[in-house]
Design a protein around this motif. Structure first.
Motif, PDB file in Angstrom:
ATOM      1  N   ILE A   1      -0.307  -3.874 -15.663  1.00  0.00           N
ATOM      2  CA  ILE A   1      -0.534  -4.022 -14.232  1.00  0.00           C
ATOM      3  C   ILE A   1       0.657  -3.548 -13.414  1.00  0.00           C
ATOM      4  CG2 ILE A   1       0.261  -6.426 -14.150  1.00  0.00           C
ATOM      5  CD1 ILE A   1      -2.079  -6.877 -12.110  1.00  0.00           C
ATOM      6  N   ALA A   2       1.881  -3.785 -13.886  1.00  0.00           N
ATOM      7  CA  ALA A   2       3.066  -3.344 -13.144  1.00  0.00           C
ATOM      8  C   ALA A   2       3.077  -1.831 -12.995  1.00  0.00           C
ATOM      9  CB  ALA A   2       4.336  -3.820 -13.840  1.00  0.00           C
ATOM     10  N   HIS A   3       2.644  -1.124 -14.051  1.00  0.00           N
ATOM     11  CA  HIS A   3       2.584   0.339 -13.993  1.00  0.00           C
ATOM     12  C   HIS A   3       1.508   0.786 -13.009  1.00  0.00           C
ATOM     13  CE1 HIS A   3       3.244   4.421 -15.244  1.00  0.00           C
ATOM     14  NE2 HIS A   3       2.005   4.559 -15.646  1.00  0.00           N
ATOM     15  N   GLN A   4       0.378   0.103 -12.990  1.00  0.00           N
ATOM     16  CA  GLN A   4      -0.680   0.423 -12.042  1.00  0.00           C
ATOM     17  C   GLN A   4      -0.207   0.243 -10.601  1.00  0.00           C
ATOM     18  OE1 GLN A   4      -4.561  -1.364 -12.924  1.00  0.00           O
ATOM     19  NE2 GLN A   4      -3.872  -1.732 -15.009  1.00  0.00           N
ATOM     20  N   VAL A   5       0.527  -0.837 -10.377  1.00  0.00           N
ATOM     21  CA  VAL A   5       1.079  -1.095  -9.041  1.00  0.00           C
ATOM     22  C   VAL A   5       2.023   0.031  -8.639  1.00  0.00           C
ATOM     23  CG1 VAL A   5       2.596  -2.610  -7.708  1.00  0.00           C
ATOM     24  CG2 VAL A   5       0.808  -3.588  -9.149  1.00  0.00           C
ATOM     25  N   GLY A   6       2.905   0.440  -9.562  1.00  0.00           N
ATOM     26  CA  GLY A   6       3.842   1.517  -9.274  1.00  0.00           C
ATOM     27  C   GLY A   6       3.142   2.814  -8.926  1.00  0.00           C
ATOM     28  N   ILE A   7       2.094   3.157  -9.670  1.00  0.00           N
ATOM     29  CA  ILE A   7       1.332   4.371  -9.378  1.00  0.00           C
ATOM     30  C   ILE A   7       0.740   4.306  -7.974  1.00  0.00           C
ATOM     31  CG2 ILE A   7      -0.773   5.646  -9.966  1.00  0.00           C
ATOM     32  CD1 ILE A   7      -0.183   5.014 -12.913  1.00  0.00           C
ATOM     33  N   GLY A   8       0.166   3.158  -7.635  1.00  0.00           N
ATOM     34  CA  GLY A   8      -0.431   3.006  -6.315  1.00  0.00           C
ATOM     35  C   GLY A   8       0.585   3.178  -5.206  1.00  0.00           C
ATOM     36  N   HIS A   9       1.748   2.579  -5.370  1.00  0.00           N
ATOM     37  CA  HIS A   9       2.786   2.682  -4.338  1.00  0.00           C
ATOM     38  C   HIS A   9       3.298   4.114  -4.213  1.00  0.00           C
ATOM     39  CE1 HIS A   9       3.869  -1.903  -4.366  1.00  0.00           C
ATOM     40  NE2 HIS A   9       2.616  -1.651  -4.075  1.00  0.00           N
ATOM     41  N   PHE A  10       3.527   4.776  -5.342  1.00  0.00           N
ATOM     42  CA  PHE A  10       3.956   6.179  -5.298  1.00  0.00           C
ATOM     43  C   PHE A  10       2.902   7.040  -4.607  1.00  0.00           C
ATOM     44  CE2 PHE A  10       7.566   5.206  -7.728  1.00  0.00           C
ATOM     45  CZ  PHE A  10       8.305   6.343  -8.000  1.00  0.00           C
ATOM     46  N   TYR A  11       1.637   6.775  -4.877  1.00  0.00           N
ATOM     47  CA  TYR A  11       0.557   7.545  -4.250  1.00  0.00           C
ATOM     48  C   TYR A  11       0.612   7.421  -2.727  1.00  0.00           C
ATOM     49  CZ  TYR A  11      -4.087   8.721  -2.568  1.00  0.00           C
ATOM     50  OH  TYR A  11      -5.123   9.263  -1.849  1.00  0.00           O
ATOM     51  N   HIS A  12       0.746   6.204  -2.237  1.00  0.00           N
ATOM     52  CA  HIS A  12       0.774   5.997  -0.786  1.00  0.00           C
ATOM     53  C   HIS A  12       2.000   6.659  -0.160  1.00  0.00           C
ATOM     54  CE1 HIS A  12      -2.692   3.458  -0.949  1.00  0.00           C
ATOM     55  NE2 HIS A  12      -2.104   2.565  -1.720  1.00  0.00           N
ATOM     56  N   ILE A  13       3.129   6.648  -0.872  1.00  0.00           N
ATOM     57  CA  ILE A  13       4.350   7.238  -0.324  1.00  0.00           C
ATOM     58  C   ILE A  13       4.293   8.755  -0.346  1.00  0.00           C
ATOM     59  CG2 ILE A  13       6.833   7.538  -0.701  1.00  0.00           C
ATOM     60  CD1 ILE A  13       6.831   4.636  -1.841  1.00  0.00           C
ATOM     61  N   PHE A  14       3.962   9.357  -1.514  1.00  0.00           N
ATOM     62  CA  PHE A  14       4.150  10.793  -1.707  1.00  0.00           C
ATOM     63  C   PHE A  14       2.893  11.637  -1.505  1.00  0.00           C
ATOM     64  CE2 PHE A  14       7.687   8.914  -4.172  1.00  0.00           C
ATOM     65  CZ  PHE A  14       8.734   9.531  -3.513  1.00  0.00           C
ATOM     66  N   TYR A  15       1.747  11.019  -1.412  1.00  0.00           N
ATOM     67  CA  TYR A  15       0.530  11.774  -1.105  1.00  0.00           C
ATOM     68  C   TYR A  15       0.025  11.465   0.304  1.00  0.00           C
ATOM     69  CZ  TYR A  15       0.214  13.105  -6.039  1.00  0.00           C
ATOM     70  OH  TYR A  15       0.476  13.627  -7.282  1.00  0.00           O
ATOM     71  N   GLU A  16       0.104  10.204   0.702  1.00  0.00           N
ATOM     72  CA  GLU A  16      -0.390   9.817   2.028  1.00  0.00           C
ATOM     73  C   GLU A  16       0.706   9.806   3.092  1.00  0.00           C
ATOM     74  OE1 GLU A  16      -4.217   6.999   1.037  1.00  0.00           O
ATOM     75  OE2 GLU A  16      -2.334   6.023   1.597  1.00  0.00           O
ATOM     76  N   GLY A  17       1.965   9.730   2.682  1.00  0.00           N
ATOM     77  CA  GLY A  17       3.055   9.704   3.653  1.00  0.00           C
ATOM     78  C   GLY A  17       3.119   8.419   4.455  1.00  0.00           C
ATOM     79  N   CYS A  18       2.852   7.278   3.788  1.00  0.00           N
ATOM     80  CA  CYS A  18       2.723   6.004   4.499  1.00  0.00           C
ATOM     81  C   CYS A  18       4.020   5.529   5.158  1.00  0.00           C
ATOM     82  CB  CYS A  18       2.204   4.919   3.563  1.00  0.00           C
ATOM     83  SG  CYS A  18       3.390   4.421   2.280  1.00  0.00           S
ATOM     84  N   LEU A  19       5.161   6.109   4.777  1.00  0.00           N
ATOM     85  CA  LEU A  19       6.430   5.680   5.361  1.00  0.00           C
ATOM     86  C   LEU A  19       6.763   6.416   6.650  1.00  0.00           C
ATOM     87  CD1 LEU A  19       8.675   5.489   2.166  1.00  0.00           C
ATOM     88  CD2 LEU A  19       7.297   3.687   3.202  1.00  0.00           C
ATOM     89  N   THR A  20       6.116   7.557   6.861  1.00  0.00           N
ATOM     90  CA  THR A  20       6.516   8.416   7.985  1.00  0.00           C
ATOM     91  C   THR A  20       5.353   8.908   8.834  1.00  0.00           C
ATOM     92  OG1 THR A  20       6.442  10.382   6.564  1.00  0.00           O
ATOM     93  CG2 THR A  20       8.558   9.234   6.738  1.00  0.00           C
ATOM     94  N   ASN A  21       4.121   8.491   8.521  1.00  0.00           N
ATOM     95  CA  ASN A  21       2.966   9.023   9.262  1.00  0.00           C
ATOM     96  C   ASN A  21       2.647   8.217  10.515  1.00  0.00           C
ATOM     97  OD1 ASN A  21       1.828   6.737   8.183  1.00  0.00           O
ATOM     98  ND2 ASN A  21       0.336   7.796   6.870  1.00  0.00           N
ATOM     99  N   PHE A  22       3.634   7.511  11.043  1.00  0.00           N
ATOM    100  CA  PHE A  22       3.462   6.773  12.289  1.00  0.00           C
ATOM    101  C   PHE A  22       4.769   6.828  13.072  1.00  0.00           C
ATOM    102  CE2 PHE A  22       4.930   3.879   9.028  1.00  0.00           C
ATOM    103  CZ  PHE A  22       5.931   3.136   9.643  1.00  0.00           C
ATOM    104  N   GLU A  23       4.670   6.675  14.374  1.00  0.00           N
ATOM    105  CA  GLU A  23       5.837   6.736  15.239  1.00  0.00           C
ATOM    106  C   GLU A  23       6.552   5.385  15.278  1.00  0.00           C
ATOM    107  OE1 GLU A  23       7.128   9.417  16.793  1.00  0.00           O
ATOM    108  OE2 GLU A  23       5.590  10.600  15.764  1.00  0.00           O
ATOM    109  N   VAL A  24       7.864   5.428  15.386  1.00  0.00           N
ATOM    110  CA  VAL A  24       8.681   4.231  15.551  1.00  0.00           C
ATOM    111  C   VAL A  24       9.408   4.348  16.883  1.00  0.00           C
ATOM    112  CG1 VAL A  24      10.647   2.929  14.666  1.00  0.00           C
ATOM    113  CG2 VAL A  24       8.982   3.887  13.075  1.00  0.00           C
TER     114      VAL A  24
END
Length: 311
Positions: free
Chosen positions: A262-285
């Motif tokens: 499960i820890a590996h699955q969680v890591g894959i999901g988080h990497f996906y959101h960061i590096f494919y969806e751009g979840c850290l930078t796709n909104f204005e601050v």
């Protein structure tokens, strides 16, 4: 203005030790919770003793003894929790909720910083399972804080450089790849990378700042907003060696989530959101929500300099 008294909970952890250091450096009267459950963990005990030698005060307490937490909280003005785990530690929500109850009963805390320091859980409602539990639990803690009317600040620190920069964001190593590097998609999605010491510095800067009260603060300095491809290029320039680049599609990257721990699955999901969806930078601050603009005097570490330690 007098400096606040600060209690750090989780002070021997990965980010916690940086927060303790920043509190001491910035002149706060610093208290560190010494949990009775430490048992025979000699490394943690020696770290706590080193804090004491540097001027911090150790406060004994236990999450199985509510009153001990209340008494510890009563000693200070600010509580910072740094009990976050790597990828997946569901039990920490129970500890944080106990801490919220202690802060509520003590009634004296003017600011609480819960364990956040990663992605903004409020923006991760559509996160993939099982990694979405990380964000749901943080939102449960936020709800408890707000229902208890506890003054707070949420700190979003994005990607810790130790886990994402030295390895050029490869999942299976913490060291730079020697020959081949995997790029997520085209490698051009922007993320934000932070040196861990800078996370501590910025978080502690916010303690006595009225601008950060009851707000979410993003540590997202512009020069540290980089794509994976830019990160790889930095390393190639520093090392003098060009790496063989292999792209992996989102579909292929997510395929292993069907199996594995499960820890590996969680890591894959988080990497996906960061590096494919751009979840850290796709909104204005907004300007008053971003740490490097709030505190321009901080000389934060650029990732080109961070990478030099791996040469």
């Amino acid at each position: 203005m007098a400096k606040s008294k600060v209690l750090v909970v989780g002070g021997t952890g990965y980010i916690g030790k940086r927060i303790v250091k920043a509190c001491l450096t910035q002149g706060h009267e610093t208290y560190v919770l010494q949990r009775r459950e430490i048992g025979l963990d000699i490394d943690k005990l020696q770290m706590l003793i080193s804090y004491k030698m540097e001027g911090a005060r150790l406060v004994e307490g236990s999450f199985s003894d509510h009153q001990s937490l209340v008494e510890a909280v009563k000693l200070v003005d600010v509580v910072i929790s740094a009990m976050s785990g790597v990828h997946f530690r569901s039990h920490n929500i129970l500890l944080q909720l106990k801490l919220v109850e202690a802060i509520k009963e003590a009634g004296n805390v003017k600011r609480f910083f819960p364990s956040e320091f990663g992605m903004d859980p409020a923006k991760m409602e559509d996160a993939l399972e099982p990694g979405n539990i990380t964000f749901k639990e943080k939102m449960i803690v936020r709800k408890a804080i707000q229902e208890a009317h506890i003054p707070h600040t949420y700190v979003i620190a994005n990607c810790f450089a130790g886990y994402f920069v030295g390895n050029l964001s490869q999942m299976t190593t913490l060291l730079p790849p020697k020959d081949n590097v995997v790029l997520y998609g085209d490698g051009n999605v922007k993320a934000c990378f932070m040196a861990e010491d800078d996370v501590g510095t910025y978080a502690v800067k916010a303690i006595d700042d009225p601008r950060t009260l009851n707000k979410t603060i993003y540590i997202r300095p512009p020069e540290n907003i980089l794509s994976q491809r830019e990160l790889v290029k930095m390393w190639e320039n520093l090392s003098g060696k060009e790496l063989n680049k292999h792209s992996i599609s989102a579909e292929d990257f997510l395929a292993p989530m069907k199996d594995g721990e499960i820890a590996h699955q969680v890591g894959i999901g988080h990497f996906y959101h960061i590096f494919y969806e751009g979840c850290l930078t796709n909104f204005e601050v907004q300007e008053d929500e971003e740490a490097s603009r709030l505190y321009p005097e901080v000389e934060y570490t650029r990732m080109n300099d961070y990478l030099k330690r791996y040469l």
